[in-house]
Design an enzyme around this catalytic site. Structure first.
Site, mmCIF file in Angstrom:
data_model
loop_
_atom_site.group_PDB
_atom_site.id
_atom_site.type_symbol
_atom_site.label_atom_id
_atom_site.label_comp_id
_atom_site.label_asym_id
_atom_site.label_seq_id
_atom_site.Cartn_x
_atom_site.Cartn_y
_atom_site.Cartn_z
ATOM 1 N N ASN A 139 3.663 -5.404 8.389
ATOM 2 C CA ASN A 139 2.187 -5.002 8.456
ATOM 3 C C ASN A 139 1.478 -6.245 8.483
ATOM 4 O OD1 ASN A 139 -0.302 -3.849 8.479
ATOM 5 N ND2 ASN A 139 -0.173 -2.855 6.474
ATOM 6 N N LYS A 143 -1.676 -6.737 8.825
ATOM 7 C CA LYS A 143 -3.176 -6.000 8.671
ATOM 8 C C LYS A 143 -3.996 -6.858 9.624
ATOM 9 C CE LYS A 143 -1.382 -5.041 3.746
ATOM 10 N NZ LYS A 143 -1.917 -5.247 2.461
ATOM 11 N N HIS A 171 -1.871 4.592 5.156
ATOM 12 C CA HIS A 171 -1.666 3.226 4.314
ATOM 13 C C HIS A 171 -2.745 3.200 2.983
ATOM 14 C CE1 HIS A 171 -1.920 -1.009 2.945
ATOM 15 N NE2 HIS A 171 -0.732 -1.065 3.684
ATOM 16 N N GLU A 192 -4.744 1.142 2.055
ATOM 17 C CA GLU A 192 -6.135 0.698 2.375
ATOM 18 C C GLU A 192 -7.063 1.594 3.185
ATOM 19 O OE1 GLU A 192 -4.249 -3.953 2.045
ATOM 20 O OE2 GLU A 192 -4.671 -3.042 4.008
ATOM 21 N N GLU A 252 4.680 2.910 -1.546
ATOM 22 C CA GLU A 252 3.847 1.673 -1.872
ATOM 23 C C GLU A 252 2.891 1.814 -3.005
ATOM 24 O OE1 GLU A 252 1.311 0.555 1.665
ATOM 25 O OE2 GLU A 252 0.237 1.928 1.317
ATOM 26 N N GLY A 274 -0.489 -6.734 -2.298
ATOM 27 C CA GLY A 274 -1.346 -8.040 -2.540
ATOM 28 C C GLY A 274 -1.608 -8.362 -3.665
ATOM 29 N N SER A 279 4.358 -6.175 -2.256
ATOM 30 C CA SER A 279 4.834 -7.579 -2.600
ATOM 31 C C SER A 279 6.045 -7.795 -2.405
ATOM 32 C CB SER A 279 4.199 -7.714 -3.976
ATOM 33 O OG SER A 279 2.958 -7.957 -4.026
#
Length: 249
Positions: free
Chosen positions: A11, A13, A91, A93, A163, A169, A208
């Site tokens: 991904n 992003k 996701h 985010e 996740e 991140g 990560s």
């Protein structure tokens, strides 16, 4: 040795370039693609470049609506016509920054499948929720939104990516044992409804993932690969992660 084919998904992003597409395409030639499905999720403007490089491609999100007056949104039918095979839905985010609810995510899942795309359903808990021992209830709620809307059989043509939000991140990674525990919970939950669906379902870990921890993570019995963020932007690192997955087949 696992019966399910492994998968590594990158991904990107809001990162990447035409040059990076070319570099990733060249690097992936070293991966045994009969053992590992490798998918990249670049920003929308790079989808066509990735397809021209014969990469397996997914979108980072998709609209729950059919084509119409939805400025800035992307219709699943258009993605399918372009040649995309997958799309991320839910996701963390998208959930946290753009306020996508479980119900909206389930509708995106449905729209993607209706157009022949394979949705990668992202689920996971925040650090606060983990500290409150709510991991299983949060993950269960997010999966139930899809099952209640479409039935457990809808998961046959999908992927689920666990996740943990606290590990995305941040450099923090769930230990292989922590990740396996949640993946087993997911598989057992689905098995209680349909064992055949559960055994065939691809479960990815995202949070990560890098070339140092991927081998131990992917060796866990219920982890079938990874949803990779930052490390997918480095061709060498991404290929090494893919190679660690192919060793579990």
């Amino acid at each position: 040795m696992k019966l399910r084919k492994q998968m590594v998904a990158g991904n990107w992003k809001m990162n990447g370039s035409v040059e990076l597409v070319n570099q990733i395409a060249n690097a992936i030639s070293a991966v045994e693609l009969d053992k590992v499905d490798v998918v990249v999720f670049p920003p929308y403007p790079l989808l066509n470049n990735a397809l021209q490089n014969e990469l397996v491609v997914g979108a980072q999100s998709v609209s729950e609506h059919e084509a119409g007056a939805y400025t800035g949104e992307i219709d699943a039918q258009l993605l399918a016509e372009l040649g995309c095979k997958y799309t991320l839905v839910g996701h963390s985010e998208r959930r946290s920054i753009y306020g996508e609810s479980d119900e909206v995510v389930a509708s995106k899942f449905q729209r993607a499948q209706c157009q022949g795309l394979i949705p990668v359903l992202c689920v996971g808990e925040s650090e606060q929720e983990r500290e409150q021992n709510l991991t299983e209830s949060v993950v269960s709620r997010q999966i139930d939104a899809v099952i209640n809307k479409l039935g457990v059989v809808s998961l046959v043509k999908s992927v689920i990516a666990y996740e943990p939000v606290w590990a995305i991140g941040t450099g923090k990674t769930a230990t292989p044992e922590q990740a396996q525990q949640v993946h087993k919970f997911i598989r057992d939950k689905i098995a209680s409804l349909d064992d055949a669906v559960s055994q065939s379902l691809i479960l990815l870990y995202g949070g990560s993932v890098n070339e140092k921890n991927s081998e131990l993570l992917f060796a866990q019995p219920d982890i079938d690969g990874g949803l990779v963020g930052g490390a997918s932007l480095n061709p060498d690192s991404f290929v090494n992660i893919c190679k660690s997955a192919q060793g579990n087949v």
